[in-house]
Structures are given as structure tokens and as C-alpha cells.
Scaffold this active site. Structure first.
Site, mmCIF file in Angstrom:
data_model
loop_
_atom_site.group_PDB
_atom_site.id
_atom_site.type_symbol
_atom_site.label_atom_id
_atom_site.label_comp_id
_atom_site.label_asym_id
_atom_site.label_seq_id
_atom_site.Cartn_x
_atom_site.Cartn_y
_atom_site.Cartn_z
ATOM 1 N N ILE A 112 5.724 9.356 -1.401
ATOM 2 C CA ILE A 112 6.568 10.820 -2.090
ATOM 3 C C ILE A 112 6.790 10.650 -3.347
ATOM 4 O O ILE A 112 7.490 9.062 -3.444
ATOM 5 C CB ILE A 112 6.922 12.002 -1.283
ATOM 6 C CG1 ILE A 112 8.552 11.593 -1.054
ATOM 7 C CG2 ILE A 112 6.540 13.308 -1.045
ATOM 8 C CD1 ILE A 112 9.692 12.422 -1.120
ATOM 9 N N ALA A 130 -13.677 -13.631 6.031
ATOM 10 C CA ALA A 130 -13.532 -13.406 7.227
ATOM 11 C C ALA A 130 -14.319 -11.797 7.810
ATOM 12 O O ALA A 130 -14.482 -11.644 8.480
ATOM 13 C CB ALA A 130 -12.241 -13.198 7.743
ATOM 14 N N PRO A 163 -10.774 -7.524 -2.035
ATOM 15 C CA PRO A 163 -10.629 -8.243 -0.582
ATOM 16 C C PRO A 163 -11.638 -7.775 0.098
ATOM 17 O O PRO A 163 -12.720 -7.321 -0.585
ATOM 18 C CB PRO A 163 -9.574 -7.692 0.056
ATOM 19 C CG PRO A 163 -9.180 -5.683 -0.755
ATOM 20 C CD PRO A 163 -9.778 -6.534 -2.093
ATOM 21 N N SER A 199 -11.774 -2.323 2.264
ATOM 22 C CA SER A 199 -13.151 -3.242 2.259
ATOM 23 C C SER A 199 -13.570 -3.045 3.700
ATOM 24 O O SER A 199 -14.794 -3.381 3.608
ATOM 25 C CB SER A 199 -12.601 -4.475 2.317
ATOM 26 O OG SER A 199 -11.749 -4.958 2.413
ATOM 27 N N LYS A 241 0.795 -0.688 -0.069
ATOM 28 C CA LYS A 241 0.203 -0.268 0.254
ATOM 29 C C LYS A 241 0.993 0.496 -0.317
ATOM 30 O O LYS A 241 0.239 1.856 1.090
ATOM 31 C CB LYS A 241 -0.904 -0.082 1.464
ATOM 32 C CG LYS A 241 -2.236 -1.145 0.672
ATOM 33 C CD LYS A 241 -2.850 -0.982 1.464
ATOM 34 C CE LYS A 241 -4.252 -2.362 1.607
ATOM 35 N NZ LYS A 241 -3.824 -3.404 2.497
HETATM 36 O O1 3DU Z 1 -9.736 -10.365 5.830
HETATM 37 P P1 3DU Z 1 -9.114 -11.250 4.726
HETATM 38 O O2 3DU Z 1 -8.238 -12.391 5.949
HETATM 39 O O3 3DU Z 1 -9.338 -12.235 4.787
HETATM 40 O O4 3DU Z 1 -7.758 -10.749 4.160
HETATM 41 C C1 3DU Z 1 -7.223 -9.089 3.822
HETATM 42 C C2 3DU Z 1 -6.366 -8.592 2.964
HETATM 43 O O5 3DU Z 1 -6.577 -8.228 1.722
HETATM 44 C C3 3DU Z 1 -5.170 -8.653 3.870
HETATM 45 O O6 3DU Z 1 -3.818 -8.874 3.454
HETATM 46 C C4 3DU Z 1 -5.731 -7.138 4.074
HETATM 47 O O7 3DU Z 1 -4.730 -6.584 4.490
HETATM 48 C C5 3DU Z 1 -6.151 -7.073 2.441
HETATM 49 N N1 3DU Z 1 -7.261 -5.574 2.623
HETATM 50 C C6 3DU Z 1 -8.261 -5.875 2.593
HETATM 51 O O8 3DU Z 1 -8.263 -6.556 3.456
HETATM 52 C C7 3DU Z 1 -8.976 -4.643 2.385
HETATM 53 C C8 3DU Z 1 -8.844 -3.547 2.087
HETATM 54 O O9 3DU Z 1 -9.445 -2.639 0.554
HETATM 55 C C9 3DU Z 1 -7.030 -4.161 0.634
HETATM 56 C C10 3DU Z 1 -6.369 -4.490 1.065
#
Ligand code: 3DU
Length: 219
Positions: A66, A174, A170, A117, A62
Site C-alpha cells: 500500500i 542463465a 533481466p 522474465s 520489487k
Molecule cells: O538470471 P540471472 O542470474 O541473470 O539474474 C537476474 C536477476 O534479475 C535476478 O536478480 C532476478 O531476481 C532479477 N529479475 C529477473 O530475473 C526477472 C525480472 O522480471 C525481474 C528481476
């Protein structure tokens, strides 16, 4: 990155051996493996090359700095063997351009986060997500990261960008999102972490998600 199962594993474990065991176990059901701070801080950048044996690697740093610092970070990521990097879009066009320039030198890809998310992702990022998506398309990014927890937002972003960018999503499992819903909304890949790597059988869990997506795509 080839679209086959439409599943990307988010490998957020912190033990090297466990990471390799899971990657090997699920390889036939995932199109890529996303690694980020938890695994890399725990085991070192070398884990990228070790996991690249099993699938293309997306480095989720992520990146949000700069332009010069972004450039230096992306060079390290691609030198380490990653196939793609995830960067933030809110830092603006010049910062994003720096990442895309380095990626094109290495012939690698950049994904831009438009909206996160988790619930907090709706606070500050959602209002600017569409502008970020437009900027990413204009800058020549490969794809966007958009939330599986809000399929209606993925649908909106897909409508806005058309086929110019891929969408990786993502939040499945969970965090409450459903793989088939977000694929139906226009995502190209779902990103799944805990529902796979914490499952009793990561292979079966990945297989089930891939089957759910296949059924959705078959209609
Ligand atoms: O919730 P989970 O365990 O399925 O993992 C989701 C992964 O995606 C995790 O590595 C998190 O850092 C990444 N992620 C998001 O969950 C949400 C975002 O907006 C961007 C990345």
C-alpha cells in the site's frame, strides 16, 4: 545513471566479501550493480554503501504494498544509499506514486516491473504489462524492467513508451536471453547475474557481454 557499457550486474551472492570482490573486479564493465533480497538479507543494508564505492546501486526490492508502506520502504532504501529502487507496477497508481514521491525527495530513480522474465511472468503479468508501462510513463518513473527472455515484448513496450522511459532487462545468460538481441529490441541496459558472478572470471564475462553490446550498437 550513465549509459556506458549497458550492463547491470545482478549481485545475488550471499557472502559480503565475495560481493565486494566481484564488484571491484567487474567495476569497469558495469554501469550499475543491482542488489536484492539474497545479498541484503544475508549481509544487511550496509552492503549498499559498501558497494556504492564501485558503481551506482539499484535496490531490487520489487516493492509491492500500500502507498504508506511503500513510502516507508523507499525511505529506508534511499537512506541506505541506493541510487534507484525497483518496484512492482501491479499494485496500482497510488502505490507507485508513493515511491516516486519519495524518490524525487531524495533525487533518486524508480524502475517499475512491467512483466517478469521467467515463464510464469507470461501468466498474469504479460496481459497487463502494457497498461503498467503506460502508467509508469504517466507517473514519471525513470524506467521499466522488461524481459530479455522475450525481446519481442521489449520491442513492443519500447514502441508504446517511446523515449519517455529507460528499459532495464533481466534474463540474459542463465535464463536464456541474449544481450545483443534485447539491446536491438530497445533495452537501454541488460541485467546479468549468474553468467557474471558464477563465471570463473566475472571480469572476463562482464567484458564479453559489454563487447557484444558494443558491437550491436556499432551495427
Ligand atoms: O538470471 P540471472 O542470474 O541473470 O539474474 C537476474 C536477476 O534479475 C535476478 O536478480 C532476478 O531476481 C532479477 N529479475 C529477473 O530475473 C526477472 C525480472 O522480471 C525481474 C528481476
Amino acid at each position: 545513471m550513465e549509459r556506458n557499457t549497458c550492463v547491470i550486474l545482478a549481485l545475488d551472492v550471499t557472502d559480503r566479501k565475495e560481493a565486494i570482490r566481484i564488484a571491484e573486479d567487474v567495476r569497469e564493465f558495469v554501469d550499475a550493480i543491482k542488489v536484492g533480497y539474497p545479498l541484503i538479507l544475508a549481509t544487511g543494508l550496509r552492503i549498499i554503501r559498501e558497494l556504492a564505492e564501485f558503481a551506482p546501486i539499484i535496490a531490487d526490492f520489487k516493492v509491492a504494498d500500500i502507498p504508506n508502506t511503500n513510502r516507508l520502504i523507499c525511505e529506508q532504501v534511499f537512506e541506505a544509499g541506493a541510487d534507484a529502487v525497483i518496484v512492482q507496477g501491479f499494485t496500482g497508481r497510488d502505490s507507485l506514486d508513493a515511491c516516486i514521491e519519495v524518490a524525487s525527495e531524495y533525487r533518486k530513480d524508480v524502475f517499475v516491473v512491467s512483466e517478469m522474465s521467467h515463464p510464469g511472468g507470461a501468466e498474469f503479468m504479460q496481459p497487463v504489462a502494457e497498461a503498467i508501462a503506460k502508467m509508469a510513463a504517466e507517473a514519471g518513473a525513470f524506467g521499466l524492467v522488461a524481459p530479455a527472455t522475450r525481446p519481442e515484448r521489449v520491442k513492443r513496450i519500447r514502441k508504446l513508451i517511446g523515449d519517455k522511459l529507460t528499459i532495464i532487462s533481466p534474463g540474459v545468460g542463465a535464463q536464456g536471453g541474449k544481450a545483443s538481441d534485447v539491446i536491438a529490441a530497445g533495452a537501454d541496459w541488460v541485467i546479468v547475474g549468474r553468467s557474471i558472478y558464477k563465471a570463473e572470471s566475472p571480469k572476463e564475462a562482464a567484458c564479453e557481454i559489454a563487447a557484444e553490446i558494443e558491437a550491436e550498437l556499432r551495427g
